[in-house]
Design a protein around this motif. Structure first.
Motif, PDB file in Angstrom:
ATOM      1  N   VAL A  11      -7.604  10.784  -2.287  1.00  0.00           N
ATOM      2  CA  VAL A  11      -7.517  10.356  -3.844  1.00  0.00           C
ATOM      3  C   VAL A  11      -6.267  11.138  -4.150  1.00  0.00           C
ATOM      4  CG1 VAL A  11      -8.625  10.536  -5.756  1.00  0.00           C
ATOM      5  CG2 VAL A  11      -9.924  10.176  -3.666  1.00  0.00           C
ATOM      6  N   ALA A  12      -5.358  10.454  -5.085  1.00  0.00           N
ATOM      7  CA  ALA A  12      -4.485  10.999  -5.875  1.00  0.00           C
ATOM      8  C   ALA A  12      -4.759  11.230  -7.086  1.00  0.00           C
ATOM      9  CB  ALA A  12      -3.304   9.892  -6.142  1.00  0.00           C
ATOM     10  N   GLY A  13      -4.514  12.592  -7.796  1.00  0.00           N
ATOM     11  CA  GLY A  13      -5.230  13.010  -9.197  1.00  0.00           C
ATOM     12  C   GLY A  13      -6.223  13.852  -8.765  1.00  0.00           C
ATOM     13  N   SER A  44     -16.248   3.886 -14.438  1.00  0.00           N
ATOM     14  CA  SER A  44     -16.701   5.558 -14.225  1.00  0.00           C
ATOM     15  C   SER A  44     -15.985   5.814 -12.706  1.00  0.00           C
ATOM     16  CB  SER A  44     -17.704   5.684 -14.261  1.00  0.00           C
ATOM     17  OG  SER A  44     -18.874   4.791 -13.301  1.00  0.00           O
ATOM     18  N   GLY A  45     -15.620   4.884 -11.828  1.00  0.00           N
ATOM     19  CA  GLY A  45     -15.100   5.075 -10.504  1.00  0.00           C
ATOM     20  C   GLY A  45     -13.647   5.404 -10.336  1.00  0.00           C
ATOM     21  N   LEU A  46     -13.404   5.602  -9.191  1.00  0.00           N
ATOM     22  CA  LEU A  46     -11.967   5.778  -8.931  1.00  0.00           C
ATOM     23  C   LEU A  46     -11.287   4.272  -8.772  1.00  0.00           C
ATOM     24  CD1 LEU A  46     -12.439   8.271  -5.895  1.00  0.00           C
ATOM     25  CD2 LEU A  46     -11.589   8.929  -8.104  1.00  0.00           C
ATOM     26  N   VAL A  47      -9.863   4.386  -8.759  1.00  0.00           N
ATOM     27  CA  VAL A  47      -9.126   3.235  -8.593  1.00  0.00           C
ATOM     28  C   VAL A  47      -8.610   3.011  -7.408  1.00  0.00           C
ATOM     29  CG1 VAL A  47      -7.090   2.048  -9.873  1.00  0.00           C
ATOM     30  CG2 VAL A  47      -8.621   3.751 -11.165  1.00  0.00           C
ATOM     31  N   HIS A  48      -8.308   1.932  -6.715  1.00  0.00           N
ATOM     32  CA  HIS A  48      -7.853   1.501  -5.488  1.00  0.00           C
ATOM     33  C   HIS A  48      -6.305   1.498  -5.558  1.00  0.00           C
ATOM     34  CE1 HIS A  48      -5.223  -1.831  -3.500  1.00  0.00           C
ATOM     35  NE2 HIS A  48      -6.156  -1.834  -2.772  1.00  0.00           N
ATOM     36  N   LEU A  49      -5.788   2.209  -4.105  1.00  0.00           N
ATOM     37  CA  LEU A  49      -4.385   2.093  -4.033  1.00  0.00           C
ATOM     38  C   LEU A  49      -4.188   1.401  -2.703  1.00  0.00           C
ATOM     39  CD1 LEU A  49      -3.331   5.988  -4.306  1.00  0.00           C
ATOM     40  CD2 LEU A  49      -2.869   3.878  -6.167  1.00  0.00           C
ATOM     41  N   ASP A  50      -5.196   1.428  -2.010  1.00  0.00           N
ATOM     42  CA  ASP A  50      -4.814   0.651  -0.763  1.00  0.00           C
ATOM     43  C   ASP A  50      -6.243   0.556  -0.068  1.00  0.00           C
ATOM     44  OD1 ASP A  50      -3.100  -0.742   1.451  1.00  0.00           O
ATOM     45  OD2 ASP A  50      -4.613   0.370   2.498  1.00  0.00           O
ATOM     46  N   GLY A  75       0.902  -1.255   0.151  1.00  0.00           N
ATOM     47  CA  GLY A  75       0.038  -0.151   0.070  1.00  0.00           C
ATOM     48  C   GLY A  75       0.849   1.296  -0.026  1.00  0.00           C
ATOM     49  N   GLU A  76       1.872   1.374   0.676  1.00  0.00           N
ATOM     50  CA  GLU A  76       2.878   2.409   0.983  1.00  0.00           C
ATOM     51  C   GLU A  76       3.344   2.734  -0.556  1.00  0.00           C
ATOM     52  OE1 GLU A  76       5.626   5.376   1.880  1.00  0.00           O
ATOM     53  OE2 GLU A  76       6.270   3.512   1.195  1.00  0.00           O
ATOM     54  N   GLU A  77       3.845   1.696  -1.099  1.00  0.00           N
ATOM     55  CA  GLU A  77       4.622   1.623  -2.432  1.00  0.00           C
ATOM     56  C   GLU A  77       3.519   2.277  -3.603  1.00  0.00           C
ATOM     57  OE1 GLU A  77       6.163  -2.343  -2.991  1.00  0.00           O
ATOM     58  OE2 GLU A  77       7.802  -1.832  -1.723  1.00  0.00           O
ATOM     59  N   ASN A  78       2.266   1.830  -3.103  1.00  0.00           N
ATOM     60  CA  ASN A  78       1.108   2.240  -4.428  1.00  0.00           C
ATOM     61  C   ASN A  78       1.040   3.768  -4.200  1.00  0.00           C
ATOM     62  OD1 ASN A  78       0.579   0.112  -5.745  1.00  0.00           O
ATOM     63  ND2 ASN A  78      -1.030  -0.460  -4.432  1.00  0.00           N
ATOM     64  N   LEU A  79       0.880   4.305  -2.821  1.00  0.00           N
ATOM     65  CA  LEU A  79       1.148   5.848  -2.686  1.00  0.00           C
ATOM     66  C   LEU A  79       2.165   6.385  -3.185  1.00  0.00           C
ATOM     67  CD1 LEU A  79      -0.375   5.950   1.197  1.00  0.00           C
ATOM     68  CD2 LEU A  79      -1.699   5.810  -0.799  1.00  0.00           C
ATOM     69  N   GLN A  80       3.325   5.918  -3.237  1.00  0.00           N
ATOM     70  CA  GLN A  80       4.466   6.633  -3.699  1.00  0.00           C
ATOM     71  C   GLN A  80       4.431   6.624  -5.421  1.00  0.00           C
ATOM     72  OE1 GLN A  80       7.395   7.982  -2.337  1.00  0.00           O
ATOM     73  NE2 GLN A  80       7.275   7.150  -0.278  1.00  0.00           N
ATOM     74  N   ARG A  81       3.635   5.357  -5.796  1.00  0.00           N
ATOM     75  CA  ARG A  81       3.618   5.429  -7.315  1.00  0.00           C
ATOM     76  C   ARG A  81       2.873   6.645  -7.694  1.00  0.00           C
ATOM     77  NH1 ARG A  81       3.367  -0.250  -6.045  1.00  0.00           N
ATOM     78  NH2 ARG A  81       5.129  -1.237  -6.696  1.00  0.00           N
ATOM     79  N   ALA A  82       1.408   6.540  -6.968  1.00  0.00           N
ATOM     80  CA  ALA A  82       0.307   7.693  -7.425  1.00  0.00           C
ATOM     81  C   ALA A  82       0.827   8.781  -7.254  1.00  0.00           C
ATOM     82  CB  ALA A  82      -0.808   7.503  -6.509  1.00  0.00           C
ATOM     83  N   GLU A  83       1.787   9.249  -6.182  1.00  0.00           N
ATOM     84  CA  GLU A  83       2.546  10.556  -6.105  1.00  0.00           C
ATOM     85  C   GLU A  83       3.221  10.828  -7.351  1.00  0.00           C
ATOM     86  OE1 GLU A  83       4.336  14.401  -4.596  1.00  0.00           O
ATOM     87  OE2 GLU A  83       2.110  13.137  -4.432  1.00  0.00           O
ATOM     88  N   THR A 105     -11.802   3.239   8.570  1.00  0.00           N
ATOM     89  CA  THR A 105     -10.650   4.112   8.463  1.00  0.00           C
ATOM     90  C   THR A 105     -10.497   4.589   7.216  1.00  0.00           C
ATOM     91  OG1 THR A 105      -9.332   1.993   8.178  1.00  0.00           O
ATOM     92  CG2 THR A 105      -9.409   2.804  10.403  1.00  0.00           C
ATOM     93  N   PRO A 106      -9.778   5.572   6.858  1.00  0.00           N
ATOM     94  CA  PRO A 106      -9.697   6.084   5.497  1.00  0.00           C
ATOM     95  C   PRO A 106      -9.079   5.162   4.261  1.00  0.00           C
ATOM     96  CG  PRO A 106      -8.597   7.661   7.085  1.00  0.00           C
ATOM     97  CD  PRO A 106      -9.006   6.306   7.745  1.00  0.00           C
ATOM     98  N   VAL A 107      -9.646   5.113   3.094  1.00  0.00           N
ATOM     99  CA  VAL A 107      -9.127   4.288   2.035  1.00  0.00           C
ATOM    100  C   VAL A 107      -8.304   5.267   1.032  1.00  0.00           C
ATOM    101  CG1 VAL A 107     -10.755   2.284   2.201  1.00  0.00           C
ATOM    102  CG2 VAL A 107     -11.252   4.294   0.533  1.00  0.00           C
ATOM    103  N   TYR A 108      -7.730   4.731   0.463  1.00  0.00           N
ATOM    104  CA  TYR A 108      -6.704   5.394  -0.580  1.00  0.00           C
ATOM    105  C   TYR A 108      -6.808   5.021  -1.963  1.00  0.00           C
ATOM    106  CZ  TYR A 108      -4.768   6.003   4.086  1.00  0.00           C
ATOM    107  OH  TYR A 108      -4.611   6.413   5.422  1.00  0.00           O
ATOM    108  N   LEU A 109      -6.986   6.165  -2.860  1.00  0.00           N
ATOM    109  CA  LEU A 109      -7.684   5.755  -4.097  1.00  0.00           C
ATOM    110  C   LEU A 109      -6.796   6.825  -5.073  1.00  0.00           C
ATOM    111  CD1 LEU A 109     -11.323   5.851  -3.143  1.00  0.00           C
ATOM    112  CD2 LEU A 109      -9.886   3.834  -3.388  1.00  0.00           C
ATOM    113  N   SER A 110      -7.186   6.515  -6.305  1.00  0.00           N
ATOM    114  CA  SER A 110      -6.516   7.422  -7.409  1.00  0.00           C
ATOM    115  C   SER A 110      -7.454   7.605  -8.378  1.00  0.00           C
ATOM    116  CB  SER A 110      -5.333   6.291  -7.985  1.00  0.00           C
ATOM    117  OG  SER A 110      -4.682   7.092  -8.926  1.00  0.00           O
TER     118      SER A 110
END
Length: 196
Positions: A168-170, A138-144, A34-42, A117-122
């Motif tokens: 949400v990233a983006g 049409s929706g957002l994409v999962h990160l974690d 999940g942390e790596e996905n956050l980095q990729r999204a950033e 808890t919060p979820v993390y999307l892109s």
């Protein structure tokens, strides 16, 4: 979707790691993923927003390939599924699916009663092999938060109103079209360190 405010990547990371320590010891800890996905999204998108989602919006989140924690039956095929479709796959699979995927099934059972808890999307898939064949909806994409979102739907705990916190990233404003009932709660604050 209610957009609360823009947030920095440092804020997102701090909140994520507070709930999901990378070094936490439990079976099939995927917090590092999940942390790596956050980095990729950033790296891909470079902007983050705090939002609130309704059940309908969570059910529309697109999930990447997931092999059920090494189980025998994949939870999400390479083309992806929405949270709603994945939850239905678990429901319809019943005991047979759970027996074929004991680690994933145990995670889902544990998370059914976990705090929301919060979820993390892109807004776009991140560059990773699990996302390479993803068909966007049409929706957002999962990160974690894959297991949490599915578990909460299975337990019928997702809020019908726009209350589930997400980061949400983006630029989420591109998802706010004229026919959508989404609203912006407050104007995004400019922090001075936005990328142009």
């Amino acid at each position: 979707m209610k957009v609360v405010s823009s947030v920095t990547f440092a804020e997102v990371q701090e909140i994520y790691l507070g709930y999901h320590p990378v070094g936490q010891t439990h079976e099939a800890n995927t917090n590092q993923d999940g942390e790596e996905n956050l980095q990729r999204a950033e790296q891909l998108l470079g902007s983050w927003w705090g939002v609130r989602l309704s059940r309908a919006e969570v059910l529309d989140v697109m999930l990447p390939w997931h092999l059920s924690e090494g189980g025998k039956l994949e939870l999400v095929p390479r083309a992806g599924l929405t949270v709603g479709q994945a939850a239905e796959r678990v429901r319809s699979g019943g005991a047979e699916w759970a027996e074929a995927n004991p680690v994933c099934a145990a995670k889902l059972e544990l998370l059914k009663s976990s705090p929301l808890t919060p979820v993390y999307l892109s807004t776009l898939p991140v560059p990773h092999s699990d996302y390479s064949d993803l068909r966007l909806g049409s929706g957002l994409v999962h990160l974690d938060g894959l297991h949490r979102m599915i578990a909460w739907e299975l337990a019928r705990r997702l809020p019908h109103e726009e209350r589930l916190e997400a980061f949400v990233a983006g630029d989420v404003r591109t998802h706010l079209d004229a026919g959508d009932r989404s609203t912006i709660m407050t104007p995004p604050a400019q922090t001075g360190d936005e990328q142009t």
